[in-house]
Design an enzyme around this catalytic site. Structure first.
Site, PDB file in Angstrom:
ATOM      1  CG  MET A 131      -1.998  -1.086   1.139  1.00  0.00           C
ATOM      2  SD  MET A 131      -3.512  -0.725   2.054  1.00  0.00           S
ATOM      3  CE  MET A 131      -2.890  -0.473   3.711  1.00  0.00           C
ATOM      4  CG  HIS A 137       7.127  -1.574   2.142  1.00  0.00           C
ATOM      5  ND1 HIS A 137       6.959  -0.518   2.999  1.00  0.00           N
ATOM      6  CD2 HIS A 137       5.919  -2.181   2.046  1.00  0.00           C
ATOM      7  CE1 HIS A 137       5.691  -0.478   3.397  1.00  0.00           C
ATOM      8  NE2 HIS A 137       5.042  -1.475   2.852  1.00  0.00           N
ATOM      9  CG  ASP A 156       1.082  -6.937   7.955  1.00  0.00           C
ATOM     10  OD1 ASP A 156       0.436  -6.292   8.805  1.00  0.00           O
ATOM     11  OD2 ASP A 156       1.920  -6.423   7.197  1.00  0.00           O
ATOM     12  CD  GLN A 199      -1.621  -8.613   4.418  1.00  0.00           C
ATOM     13  OE1 GLN A 199      -2.388  -7.660   4.465  1.00  0.00           O
ATOM     14  NE2 GLN A 199      -0.330  -8.466   4.138  1.00  0.00           N
ATOM     15  CB  SER A 201       3.078   2.678   6.318  1.00  0.00           C
ATOM     16  OG  SER A 201       3.772   1.973   5.320  1.00  0.00           O
TER      17      SER A 201
END
Length: 281
Positions: A30, A37, A150, A153, A186
């Site tokens: 995102m 990342h 995560d 997820q 983030s």
């Protein structure tokens, strides 16, 4: 590095690469990139001929009182970071191209989405599964890369891939942390200086859990009590949950054995932070 915004163009580009015999890696994000990342991008770069990063703030995984509008965005910065990491292409679609109206089709993984973050974020994992399924269709990659911060997820996506016969390998990468242990996120930009210092208690409490398990403790209630006790030392931290679950089904466990996830979520100021440790007991 190319930036593609139209889904069919993205599919054509990746299909051409596959037909040329190249392997394709995908890093779904995102945006508002941090070192976590970048670690996924570098892993994809090492294992594939062509690397795509999707950059899309997915509106359907945010609840009505969550931070979709405030979620941090900086496209130019993200483009520069991705280029430095060796990414070949960024897929940055418009919301209306991903969700043409009226949008009526969703993907829902049952069971493993009901606890942990799913208990307080109804519909969140339906939004995650739907957008990731769409990305896997638009970008027919060989491998997709996800971070274990995560963890729920990751497990949801693994199960979706298994159940729906997606022809893609899910690659999981370790959580990347700041020097003081705080998991990269983030949402860390929301933290005020005193909140940032307090937030380190999340990982310190999980380290305490690891130490107890290494020392022979197998009762989940004892380990979780120690985690909660340490979290309570920071008044700026408001725990949402602290759980020990089996990895396969994300079901609460009483005794720690096999592959076990100890996970927590907490509010620190306006930020909702998650963290976990995955243990082989």
């Amino acid at each position: 590095m190319r930036i593609v915004t139209v889904p069919w163009e993205m599919t054509r580009l990746v299909t051409e690469r596959r037909e040329a015999g190249q392997s394709v890696g995908l890093v779904p994000t995102m945006g508002f990139f941090h070192a976590g990342h970048v670690s996924l991008m570098r892993a994809a770069r090492e294992e594939n001929d062509f690397v795509v990063v999707s950059l899309f703030v997915n509106p359907i995984q945010f609840g009505p009182r969550e931070d979709f509008k405030e979620y941090p965005r900086d496209l130019q910065r993200d483009v520069e970071i991705a280029a430095q990491a060796g990414v070949d292409c960024i897929f940055h679609p418009r919301v209306e191209d991903m969700y043409p109206q009226p949008y009526l089709t969703f993907v829902e993984v049952e069971g493993i989405t009901e606890g942990l973050c799913g208990a307080s974020r109804p519909g969140h994992f339906r939004g995650v599964a739907t957008v990731v399924a769409k990305l896997f269709h638009i970008i027919p990659a060989h491998r997709a890369y996800f971070g274990l911060k995560d963890a729920q997820q990751v497990r949801v996506i693994q199960k979706m891939v298994e159940d729906l016969n997606f022809d893609i390998q899910i690659v999981t990468c370790p959580t990347v942390r700041e020097e003081d242990g705080l998991a990269m996120s983030s949402r860390n930009v929301y933290l005020k200086p005193e909140e940032r210092r307090a937030a380190t208690v999340l990982y310190r409490s999980l380290r305490r859990a690891e130490e107890m398990v290494r020392g022979g403790e197998r009762e989940a209630r004892e380990v979780l009590a120690a985690v909660r006790e340490m979290l309570e030392t920071e008044p700026l931290v408001e725990p949402e949950y602290v759980e020990a679950v089996d990895w396969e089904g994300l079901r609460p466990v009483e005794r720690l054995q096999g592959k076990v996830l100890i996970a927590l979520a907490a509010r620190v100021g306006k930020a909702r932070l998650i963290d976990n440790v995955l243990l082989e007991v």
